[in-house]
Design a protein around this motif. Sequence first.
Motif, PDB file in Angstrom:
ATOM      1  N   ASP A 293       0.854  -1.188   0.000  1.00 53.18           N
ATOM      2  CA  ASP A 293       0.000   0.000   0.000  1.00 53.18           C
ATOM      3  C   ASP A 293       0.888   1.236   0.000  1.00 53.18           C
ATOM      4  O   ASP A 293       1.897   1.291   0.708  1.00 53.18           O
ATOM      5  CB  ASP A 293      -0.889  -0.009   1.245  1.00 53.18           C
ATOM      6  N   PRO A 294       0.535   2.281  -0.779  1.00 49.68           N
ATOM      7  CA  PRO A 294       1.354   3.494  -0.788  1.00 49.68           C
ATOM      8  C   PRO A 294       1.552   4.142   0.582  1.00 49.68           C
ATOM      9  O   PRO A 294       2.528   4.874   0.776  1.00 49.68           O
ATOM     10  CB  PRO A 294       0.581   4.433  -1.722  1.00 49.68           C
ATOM     11  N   VAL A 295       0.648   3.905   1.523  1.00 50.97           N
ATOM     12  CA  VAL A 295       0.807   4.489   2.857  1.00 50.97           C
ATOM     13  C   VAL A 295       2.063   3.957   3.539  1.00 50.97           C
ATOM     14  O   VAL A 295       2.724   4.671   4.298  1.00 50.97           O
ATOM     15  CB  VAL A 295      -0.438   4.221   3.730  1.00 50.97           C
ATOM     16  N   VAL A 296       2.438   2.710   3.249  1.00 52.58           N
ATOM     17  CA  VAL A 296       3.548   2.087   3.980  1.00 52.58           C
ATOM     18  C   VAL A 296       4.654   1.533   3.087  1.00 52.58           C
ATOM     19  O   VAL A 296       5.643   1.025   3.595  1.00 52.58           O
ATOM     20  CB  VAL A 296       3.038   0.950   4.900  1.00 52.58           C
ATOM     21  N   TRP A 297       4.511   1.598   1.756  1.00 52.61           N
ATOM     22  CA  TRP A 297       5.498   0.910   0.912  1.00 52.61           C
ATOM     23  C   TRP A 297       6.882   1.543   1.000  1.00 52.61           C
ATOM     24  O   TRP A 297       7.888   0.872   0.794  1.00 52.61           O
ATOM     25  CB  TRP A 297       5.017   0.770  -0.525  1.00 52.61           C
ATOM     26  N   TYR A 298       6.967   2.863   1.305  1.00 56.80           N
ATOM     27  CA  TYR A 298       8.276   3.496   1.497  1.00 56.80           C
ATOM     28  C   TYR A 298       8.518   3.533   2.996  1.00 56.80           C
ATOM     29  O   TYR A 298       7.963   4.350   3.718  1.00 56.80           O
ATOM     30  CB  TYR A 298       8.275   4.902   0.887  1.00 56.80           C
ATOM     31  N   ARG A 299       9.336   2.595   3.472  1.00 54.53           N
ATOM     32  CA  ARG A 299       9.432   2.343   4.903  1.00 54.53           C
ATOM     33  C   ARG A 299       9.936   3.551   5.685  1.00 54.53           C
ATOM     34  O   ARG A 299       9.532   3.776   6.832  1.00 54.53           O
ATOM     35  CB  ARG A 299      10.330   1.136   5.163  1.00 54.53           C
ATOM     36  N   ALA A 300      10.830   4.348   5.091  1.00 53.50           N
ATOM     37  CA  ALA A 300      11.335   5.533   5.789  1.00 53.50           C
ATOM     38  C   ALA A 300      10.206   6.525   6.052  1.00 53.50           C
ATOM     39  O   ALA A 300      10.160   7.175   7.107  1.00 53.50           O
ATOM     40  CB  ALA A 300      12.444   6.183   4.967  1.00 53.50           C
ATOM     41  N   ARG A 301       9.292   6.650   5.112  1.00 48.56           N
ATOM     42  CA  ARG A 301       8.157   7.566   5.298  1.00 48.56           C
ATOM     43  C   ARG A 301       7.208   7.042   6.374  1.00 48.56           C
ATOM     44  O   ARG A 301       6.722   7.820   7.216  1.00 48.56           O
ATOM     45  CB  ARG A 301       7.411   7.739   3.976  1.00 48.56           C
ATOM     46  N   ALA A 302       6.951   5.736   6.382  1.00 47.82           N
ATOM     47  CA  ALA A 302       6.093   5.155   7.415  1.00 47.82           C
ATOM     48  C   ALA A 302       6.680   5.400   8.801  1.00 47.82           C
ATOM     49  O   ALA A 302       5.947   5.680   9.759  1.00 47.82           O
ATOM     50  CB  ALA A 302       5.913   3.661   7.168  1.00 47.82           C
ATOM     51  N   ALA A 303       7.994   5.312   8.914  1.00 46.44           N
ATOM     52  CA  ALA A 303       8.632   5.565  10.211  1.00 46.44           C
ATOM     53  C   ALA A 303       8.487   7.018  10.621  1.00 46.44           C
ATOM     54  O   ALA A 303       8.211   7.329  11.785  1.00 46.44           O
ATOM     55  CB  ALA A 303      10.108   5.169  10.144  1.00 46.44           C
ATOM     56  N   ARG A 304       8.655   7.941   9.677  1.00 45.43           N
ATOM     57  CA  ARG A 304       8.561   9.367   9.997  1.00 45.43           C
ATOM     58  C   ARG A 304       7.137   9.786  10.331  1.00 45.43           C
ATOM     59  O   ARG A 304       6.903  10.559  11.268  1.00 45.43           O
ATOM     60  CB  ARG A 304       9.057  10.207   8.809  1.00 45.43           C
ATOM     61  N   LEU A 305       6.182   9.291   9.554  1.00 43.82           N
ATOM     62  CA  LEU A 305       4.792   9.713   9.739  1.00 43.82           C
ATOM     63  C   LEU A 305       4.134   9.057  10.946  1.00 43.82           C
ATOM     64  O   LEU A 305       3.383   9.702  11.682  1.00 43.82           O
ATOM     65  CB  LEU A 305       3.976   9.360   8.487  1.00 43.82           C
ATOM     66  N   PHE A 306       4.409   7.769  11.129  1.00 42.62           N
ATOM     67  CA  PHE A 306       3.643   6.995  12.103  1.00 42.62           C
ATOM     68  C   PHE A 306       4.474   6.442  13.252  1.00 42.62           C
ATOM     69  O   PHE A 306       3.931   5.755  14.116  1.00 42.62           O
ATOM     70  CB  PHE A 306       2.951   5.823  11.384  1.00 42.62           C
ATOM     71  N   ASP A 307       5.775   6.715  13.255  1.00 38.88           N
ATOM     72  CA  ASP A 307       6.668   6.105  14.251  1.00 38.88           C
ATOM     73  C   ASP A 307       6.471   4.594  14.223  1.00 38.88           C
ATOM     74  O   ASP A 307       6.309   3.939  15.254  1.00 38.88           O
ATOM     75  CB  ASP A 307       6.390   6.674  15.643  1.00 38.88           C
ATOM     76  N   PHE A 308       6.487   4.040  13.018  1.00 40.71           N
ATOM     77  CA  PHE A 308       6.151   2.634  12.791  1.00 40.71           C
ATOM     78  C   PHE A 308       7.260   2.002  11.960  1.00 40.71           C
ATOM     79  O   PHE A 308       7.401   2.289  10.765  1.00 40.71           O
ATOM     80  CB  PHE A 308       4.808   2.549  12.054  1.00 40.71           C
ATOM     81  N   GLU A 309       8.073   1.170  12.587  1.00 43.90           N
ATOM     82  CA  GLU A 309       9.141   0.472  11.882  1.00 43.90           C
ATOM     83  C   GLU A 309       8.552  -0.773  11.221  1.00 43.90           C
ATOM     84  O   GLU A 309       7.953  -1.610  11.879  1.00 43.90           O
ATOM     85  CB  GLU A 309      10.258   0.071  12.858  1.00 43.90           C
ATOM     86  N   TYR A 310       8.743  -0.875   9.924  1.00 43.19           N
ATOM     87  CA  TYR A 310       8.045  -1.916   9.184  1.00 43.19           C
ATOM     88  C   TYR A 310       8.860  -2.366   7.982  1.00 43.19           C
ATOM     89  O   TYR A 310       9.474  -1.558   7.293  1.00 43.19           O
ATOM     90  CB  TYR A 310       6.696  -1.371   8.701  1.00 43.19           C
ATOM     91  N   ARG A 311       8.884  -3.649   7.766  1.00 43.87           N
ATOM     92  CA  ARG A 311       9.390  -4.205   6.519  1.00 43.87           C
ATOM     93  C   ARG A 311       8.681  -5.526   6.286  1.00 43.87           C
ATOM     94  O   ARG A 311       8.239  -6.194   7.232  1.00 43.87           O
ATOM     95  CB  ARG A 311      10.904  -4.415   6.552  1.00 43.87           C
ATOM     96  N   ILE A 312       8.566  -5.898   5.031  1.00 45.66           N
ATOM     97  CA  ILE A 312       7.950  -7.174   4.714  1.00 45.66           C
ATOM     98  C   ILE A 312       9.025  -8.256   4.810  1.00 45.66           C
ATOM     99  O   ILE A 312      10.155  -8.070   4.354  1.00 45.66           O
ATOM    100  CB  ILE A 312       7.285  -7.144   3.322  1.00 45.66           C
ATOM    101  N   GLU A 313       8.671  -9.379   5.434  1.00 43.83           N
ATOM    102  CA  GLU A 313       9.658 -10.409   5.751  1.00 43.83           C
ATOM    103  C   GLU A 313       9.480 -11.687   4.924  1.00 43.83           C
ATOM    104  O   GLU A 313       9.920 -12.758   5.326  1.00 43.83           O
ATOM    105  CB  GLU A 313       9.605 -10.729   7.244  1.00 43.83           C
ATOM    106  N   ILE A 314       8.846 -11.545   3.751  1.00 47.54           N
ATOM    107  CA  ILE A 314       8.639 -12.702   2.875  1.00 47.54           C
ATOM    108  C   ILE A 314       9.969 -13.367   2.531  1.00 47.54           C
ATOM    109  O   ILE A 314      10.072 -14.595   2.474  1.00 47.54           O
ATOM    110  CB  ILE A 314       7.911 -12.259   1.588  1.00 47.54           C
ATOM    111  N   TRP A 315      10.995 -12.545   2.293  1.00 40.48           N
ATOM    112  CA  TRP A 315      12.283 -13.075   1.841  1.00 40.48           C
ATOM    113  C   TRP A 315      13.248 -13.307   3.006  1.00 40.48           C
ATOM    114  O   TRP A 315      14.401 -13.634   2.783  1.00 40.48           O
ATOM    115  CB  TRP A 315      12.891 -12.121   0.819  1.00 40.48           C
ATOM    116  N   VAL A 316      12.777 -13.128   4.235  1.00 41.84           N
ATOM    117  CA  VAL A 316      13.601 -13.368   5.418  1.00 41.84           C
ATOM    118  C   VAL A 316      13.413 -14.818   5.863  1.00 41.84           C
ATOM    119  O   VAL A 316      12.277 -15.284   5.977  1.00 41.84           O
ATOM    120  CB  VAL A 316      13.205 -12.404   6.563  1.00 41.84           C
ATOM    121  N   PRO A 317      14.495 -15.564   6.105  1.00 39.05           N
ATOM    122  CA  PRO A 317      14.330 -16.941   6.607  1.00 39.05           C
ATOM    123  C   PRO A 317      13.471 -16.969   7.861  1.00 39.05           C
ATOM    124  O   PRO A 317      13.571 -16.086   8.720  1.00 39.05           O
ATOM    125  CB  PRO A 317      15.764 -17.378   6.909  1.00 39.05           C
TER     126      PRO A 317
END
Length: 404
Positions: A293-317
């Motif tokens: 979603d554009p609200v959260v796809w740029y993780r740096a912006r999500a952190a600045r706007l919402f104080d929300f650290e986020y990344r998708i972990e599909i490719w993380v073991p």
Amino acid sequence: MTRTHFSDDALSISEARRIALAAQGFDRPRPAGKARVSHLRRVIRQLGLLQIDYVNVLLPAQYQVPFSRLGAYDRASLDHLVYQRREFTEQWAHEASIVPMETWPLLRHRRETHRLRPWGFEKFMEKNPAYAAMALDEIRRRGPLAAEDLPDPEGAGRRIPGAWHTVPRAVMEAHFGRGLLAVATRRPNFAREFELAERVVPPEHYGRAVPREEAQRELLRHATRAHGVATAGDLADYFRMPITEARPRIAELVESGEVREVAVEGWREKAYLHRDARWPRAIDAAALLSPFDPVVWYRARAARLFDFEYRIEIWVPKPKRQWGYYVLPFLLGDRLVARVDLKADRGERNLQVLAAYLEPHANPGEVADALGRELTLLAGWLGLDSVTVERQGNFARTLRKALS
């Protein structure tokens, strides 16, 4: 709409959030009953694009994003708009995306320099021009084709060593990326059928030449409207534009008065406010957001706007994942208050919440009730009969109780 803020050139972080969410369509209630085609059309045009992603553990991303804003709608209506009415088309924009048909000429300069995938496939295209031309000739003669409809290249295997692409698919992708082919439709297995671009894109868009700088300026106009307020990096990322090329175009938008430089509380970089940005007093939203979603796809912006650290972990073991495989943030009001790892078990007709986590600032009871309602709505829209919550996460027990 009425607002209060620091000064004419400064915004509180709460104001910035509300402006950003309004620009993304969260300042209006969902339609009563099932959303119509006109609602879908409005959402796509307001956002400027829908990112395509076919991770199907829950639902492909391009269908999730409108649901977050509209609630239940007929997914076939979205396909109809794109592949039958052809008001929209697929193109590389943010990543692979659905865009309004009139955006096609704005991306022409990108197609002219498109890098082929997998990386290095240019060498195959250069060494095998006859096969590349054959793919176009077959489509010209037979009409829309998928990669699986093409024969193997002579003297080479169908599979590209070290890649998950086949040679026919990579050739089709190359022609698509360079603008010779467009996507005519999707098959039930989601495979794309490609057609000659001039047969898909209307002549007024297919033949229109837009100078590079003018096209970049127009793409950034779309980005500023879709963001409301944003840094230069936010705006450049929306259509994946190099920041060095975006900055001069943003300066031109400032000079024309279309955007205004402002300071946002807590942001180190200057921000840009669109002149038509809406300023709601409050955001009354309750929505699960796709990872794309554009609200959260740029993780740096999500952190600045919402104080929300986020990344998708599909490719993380799996042992190294912090939150889960396919985790959706939950928006309540103007804050991201929780995240849930979801999976649609279609065989058992069940929406599984594999893990649930509450943000430190959020009210557990309020969030559990709202999230429970949204999960129930999502399950019903997906044709699932129940919602179950596993034990993983600091919010699992509270959420399970709310759903029961």
